[in-house]
Design a protein around this motif. Structure first.
Motif, PDB file in Angstrom:
ATOM      1  N   GLU A   1       8.261 -57.125   7.962  1.00 13.04           N
ATOM      2  CA  GLU A   1       7.078 -56.781   7.176  1.00 13.04           C
ATOM      3  C   GLU A   1       5.821 -56.651   8.016  1.00 13.04           C
ATOM      4  OE1 GLU A   1       5.845 -61.243   5.674  1.00 13.04           O
ATOM      5  OE2 GLU A   1       6.992 -59.949   4.358  1.00 13.04           O
TER       6      GLU A   1
ATOM      7  N   LEU B   1       4.685 -48.025  -2.832  1.00 14.49           N
ATOM      8  CA  LEU B   1       5.710 -48.614  -3.688  1.00 14.49           C
ATOM      9  C   LEU B   1       5.151 -49.582  -4.730  1.00 14.49           C
ATOM     10  CD1 LEU B   1       8.518 -49.322  -1.080  1.00 14.49           C
ATOM     11  CD2 LEU B   1       8.494 -47.550  -2.840  1.00 14.49           C
ATOM     12  N   LEU B   2       3.939 -50.047  -4.561  1.00 14.56           N
ATOM     13  CA  LEU B   2       3.386 -51.039  -5.488  1.00 14.56           C
ATOM     14  C   LEU B   2       3.415 -50.596  -6.951  1.00 14.56           C
ATOM     15  CD1 LEU B   2       0.408 -52.668  -3.607  1.00 14.56           C
ATOM     16  CD2 LEU B   2       2.432 -53.796  -4.479  1.00 14.56           C
TER      17      LEU B   2
ATOM     18  N   GLU C   1       5.364 -48.571  -8.498  1.00 10.89           N
ATOM     19  CA  GLU C   1       6.753 -48.549  -8.975  1.00 10.89           C
ATOM     20  C   GLU C   1       7.242 -49.953  -9.306  1.00 10.89           C
ATOM     21  OE1 GLU C   1       9.280 -46.645  -6.154  1.00 10.89           O
ATOM     22  OE2 GLU C   1       8.119 -44.786  -6.173  1.00 10.89           O
ATOM     23  N   ARG C   2       6.702 -50.922  -8.609  1.00 18.44           N
ATOM     24  CA  ARG C   2       7.117 -52.310  -8.807  1.00 18.44           C
ATOM     25  C   ARG C   2       6.162 -53.056  -9.726  1.00 18.44           C
ATOM     26  NH1 ARG C   2       8.504 -53.242  -2.454  1.00 18.44           N
ATOM     27  NH2 ARG C   2      10.354 -51.921  -2.426  1.00 18.44           N
ATOM     28  N   GLY C   3       5.261 -52.341 -10.359  1.00 20.18           N
ATOM     29  CA  GLY C   3       4.337 -52.969 -11.302  1.00 20.18           C
ATOM     30  C   GLY C   3       3.157 -53.654 -10.660  1.00 20.18           C
ATOM     31  N   GLY C   4       2.896 -53.375  -9.389  1.00 20.93           N
ATOM     32  CA  GLY C   4       1.799 -54.028  -8.697  1.00 20.93           C
ATOM     33  C   GLY C   4       0.572 -53.142  -8.587  1.00 20.93           C
ATOM     34  N   THR C   5      -0.526 -53.751  -8.235  1.00 23.69           N
ATOM     35  CA  THR C   5      -1.763 -53.022  -8.011  1.00 23.69           C
ATOM     36  C   THR C   5      -2.394 -53.520  -6.716  1.00 23.69           C
ATOM     37  OG1 THR C   5      -3.078 -54.623  -9.247  1.00 23.69           O
ATOM     38  CG2 THR C   5      -2.211 -52.731 -10.479  1.00 23.69           C
TER      39      THR C   5
ATOM     40  N   ARG D   1       4.267 -49.610   1.869  1.00 20.01           N
ATOM     41  CA  ARG D   1       4.154 -50.768   0.976  1.00 20.01           C
ATOM     42  C   ARG D   1       3.181 -50.466  -0.169  1.00 20.01           C
ATOM     43  NH1 ARG D   1       5.762 -55.777   3.361  1.00 20.01           N
ATOM     44  NH2 ARG D   1       4.249 -56.825   2.050  1.00 20.01           N
TER      45      ARG D   1
END
Length: 120
Positions: free
Chosen positions: A23, A34-35, A37-41, A31
């Protein structure tokens, strides 16, 4: 110097081959993409060159949004010898290795508006 450059070459090869999934060496742009798509902000992106000021700013955000305190900036857990910086420095890195670094991290230079080294 030769041993360090051989090791650096091997690390670059592992990144290029997709074998090294660290990482700390991964593209930061990937990174960030992709946030969602993974529900992140993303609320904050810091910079090591302004770490102390960024830590204070991040602390203000945490207090305002989450009502929590980050506390003081943690101490460094690792100190790299200055001699290593002299070897793995953009001004002294062999052009073949430098071009590979530029190629690997080209999206980060572009998308994060990082200064592109002239030697790239």
């Amino acid at each position: 110097r030769a041993a360090v450059l051989r090791r650096f070459d091997a690390v670059l090869a592992a990144i290029e081959d997709g074998v090294l999934l660290d990482e700390h060496m991964a593209l930061q742009t990937d990174r960030l993409v992709l946030l969602p798509e993974r529900g992140g902000t993303i609320d904050f992106i810091g910079d090591f060159s302004t770490m102390r000021a960024d830590w204070r700013d991040l602390g203000r955000i945490q207090r305002a949004v989450l009502n929590i305190s980050l506390g003081p900036l943690p101490p460094r857990c690792r100190v790299t010898e200055s001699s290593l910086y002299k070897i793995l420095n953009i001004s002294s890195l062999p052009s073949t290795l430098l071009r590979r670094v530029c190629q690997i991290y080209r999206k980060d230079y572009c998308c994060l508006d990082l200064p592109i080294p002239l030697k790239c």
